[in-house]
Design a protein around this motif. Structure first.
Motif, PDB file in Angstrom:
ATOM      1  N   ASP A 134       0.807  -1.219   0.000  1.00 64.21           N
ATOM      2  CA  ASP A 134       0.000   0.000   0.000  1.00 64.21           C
ATOM      3  C   ASP A 134       0.844   1.274   0.000  1.00 64.21           C
ATOM      4  OD1 ASP A 134      -2.050   1.810   0.176  1.00 64.21           O
ATOM      5  OD2 ASP A 134      -2.843   1.135   2.094  1.00 64.21           O
ATOM      6  N   LYS A 140       1.313   8.800  -2.140  1.00 61.72           N
ATOM      7  CA  LYS A 140       0.808   9.588  -1.013  1.00 61.72           C
ATOM      8  C   LYS A 140       1.912   9.694   0.026  1.00 61.72           C
ATOM      9  CE  LYS A 140      -4.163   8.999  -1.173  1.00 61.72           C
ATOM     10  NZ  LYS A 140      -5.365   8.459  -0.483  1.00 61.72           N
ATOM     11  N   LYS A 218      -3.275  -1.837  -7.081  1.00 60.42           N
ATOM     12  CA  LYS A 218      -3.072  -0.433  -6.700  1.00 60.42           C
ATOM     13  C   LYS A 218      -2.612   0.378  -7.913  1.00 60.42           C
ATOM     14  CE  LYS A 218      -1.931   2.856  -3.344  1.00 60.42           C
ATOM     15  NZ  LYS A 218      -1.546   3.203  -1.998  1.00 60.42           N
ATOM     16  N   ARG A 232     -10.021   6.080  -6.456  1.00 60.24           N
ATOM     17  CA  ARG A 232      -9.055   5.763  -5.377  1.00 60.24           C
ATOM     18  C   ARG A 232      -9.716   5.749  -4.008  1.00 60.24           C
ATOM     19  NH1 ARG A 232      -2.773   7.887  -5.318  1.00 60.24           N
ATOM     20  NH2 ARG A 232      -2.137   6.776  -3.444  1.00 60.24           N
ATOM     21  N   LEU A 235     -10.167   2.595  -1.887  1.00 64.99           N
ATOM     22  CA  LEU A 235      -9.114   2.058  -1.007  1.00 64.99           C
ATOM     23  C   LEU A 235      -9.396   2.418   0.452  1.00 64.99           C
ATOM     24  CD1 LEU A 235      -5.873   2.785  -3.086  1.00 64.99           C
ATOM     25  CD2 LEU A 235      -7.151   0.655  -2.928  1.00 64.99           C
TER      26      LEU A 235
HETATM   27  N1  GLY Z   1      -3.650   4.065   1.037  1.00 66.40           N
HETATM   28  C1  GLY Z   1      -4.694   4.683   0.318  1.00 66.40           C
HETATM   29  C2  GLY Z   1      -4.260   5.290  -0.957  1.00 66.40           C
HETATM   30  O1  GLY Z   1      -3.143   5.146  -1.375  1.00 66.40           O
HETATM   31  O2  GLY Z   1      -5.051   5.952  -1.566  1.00 66.40           O
END
Ligand code: GLY
Ligand code: NAD
Length: 343
Positions: A134, A140, A218, A232, A235
């Motif tokens: 993740d 992020k 992802k 997104r 998630l």
């Molecule tokens: N961990 C959530 C994201 O990357 O959006």
């Protein structure tokens, strides 16, 4: 080794396999002169030497910045210490930072990389399962503020993610289990085959294959919605309510376990019985918690401060089936009853 290519504002590979830490040095672009490895006090004694050796042998100068392990270090004070350290050591825009550790190291280092000299390239070397599936992928980055977690950050992609699955061998089982909550989340959101594999194998799942699959999933989300304005958001399954559980425990309960409880509350409240029971069963198989002493009122108050709230609605992610989850904009006045039903 598997490679997943991520297409975002900066394109990069995620390499997943055994023994990859020794390839760190040879993965660094030739124009780099100096490399700063950022790590913390649990990870550095385990992998600091191997990472430094690999980079030194490839011909680069190495410096290191090691801070106390733990979420409390993901703060403004450590951030300022780090960027001052980079400045004092005269790193230039053509140099490089390596984040060696779990999500705490990755988030803090990524934010420093995004802001130092208005942006310097960095490599993520995740050493927890959570970071592998993740936080190291998708760009992020953040530090926590006294007012809340991850409140100050940037979207800033790494130039490479090197996931050496051997580093997971030293993870305490409890911390490995935390990452499993995020792995289960990917199965519930997107992939019935992944979910079935997890149900069959429990904690002994195939690490290289499962991490690769999670990163592929992802990658797809990030390619569609890098800046988190739509797809997104999925998630966030289990997170809106899970964050409340985590905060109410004063962060003694881990992120993964809090997300597991958040998922359990959501499916008990809003999923059909077959989907609900399948998810609760897998949480049990992984020894993850499903219940909390928090009240609906407490969790409701936390959900209202969720970063993803838009005006008068909170976007709750609700599993309709394994591999099919809906974003359900829920009016603020209905959120407390939603939580109450799932407690
Ligand atoms: N961990 C959530 C994201 O990357 O959006
Ligand atoms: P962490 O970095 O604190 O690591 C958990 C624990 O494991 C720590 O005690 C650490 O010292 C130890 N550890 C790490 N690697 C080890 C290893 N190989 N062997 C032995 N011990 C090891 O926490 P985490 O769970 O990896 O990450 C949580 C953080 O990630 C939170 O700050 C969260 O906000 C952030 N996060 C970010 C994103 C994102 O998209 N950026 C996504 C999810 C979570």
């Amino acid at each position: 080794m598997n490679t997943v290519h991520v297409k975002a504002s900066r394109e990069y590979d995620v390499r997943i396999g055994s023994g990859l830490l020794t390839t760190l040095g040879s993965s660094i672009p030739r124009k780099v002169q100096k490399v700063c490895i950022v790590s913390e006090t649990n990870v550095w004694p385990l992998y600091g030497d191997a990472a430094s050796k690999s980079i030194t042998e490839a011909g680069y100068e190495v410096i290191s910045f090691v801070f106390p392990a733990g979420e409390a270090s993901k703060c403004g004070a450590t951030y300022l210490e780090l960027v001052n350290f980079l400045a004092e050591n005269r790193l230039t825009r053509s140099d490089l930072i390596v984040a060696l550790g779990g999500g705490v190291v990755g988030d803090l280092t990524g934010f420093a990389a995004a802001t130092f000299l208005r942006g310097i390239q960095f490599i993520q070397v995740p050493t927890t399962l959570l970071a592998a599936v993740d936080s190291s992928v998708g760009g992020k980055t953040a530090i926590d503020l006294p007012a809340g977690k991850n409140l100050c950050g940037a979207f800033y992609q790494p130039s490479l993610v090197l996931c050496d699955i051997d580093t997971l061998n030293t993870l305490p089982e409890d911390i490995f289990r935390d990452g499993c909550a995020e792995v289960i989340k990917y199965g519930v959101l997107y992939d019935p085959a992944l979910f079935a594999h997890l149900k069959e194998h429990g904690l002994s799942f195939d690490r290289e294959a499962v991490i690769t699959r999670c990163v592929e999933l992802k990658r797809d989300v990030v390619a569609e919605d890098e800046f988190d304005t739509g797809a997104r958001m999925r998630l966030n399954l289990g997170h809106t309510i899970g964050h409340g559980v985590e905060a109410r425990s004063n962060f003694i309960l881990s992120h993964g376990k809090s997300v597991a409880i958040g998922m359990a509350i959501v499916v008990r409240s809003a999923s059909d019985p077959a989907t609900r029971d399948a998810i609760l069963e897998v949480l049990d198989i992984f020894g993850l918690p499903k219940d909390t002493n928090c009240t609906a009122e407490e969790l409701y108050t936390s959900a209202l401060s969720d970063k993803k709230r838009t005006g008068g609605t909170v976007n709750l992610i609700v599993p309709r089936a394994i591999g099919d989850c809906a974003i359900v904009p829920t009016p603020v006045e209905e959120v407390k009853a939603f939580i109450e039903k799932g407690l």
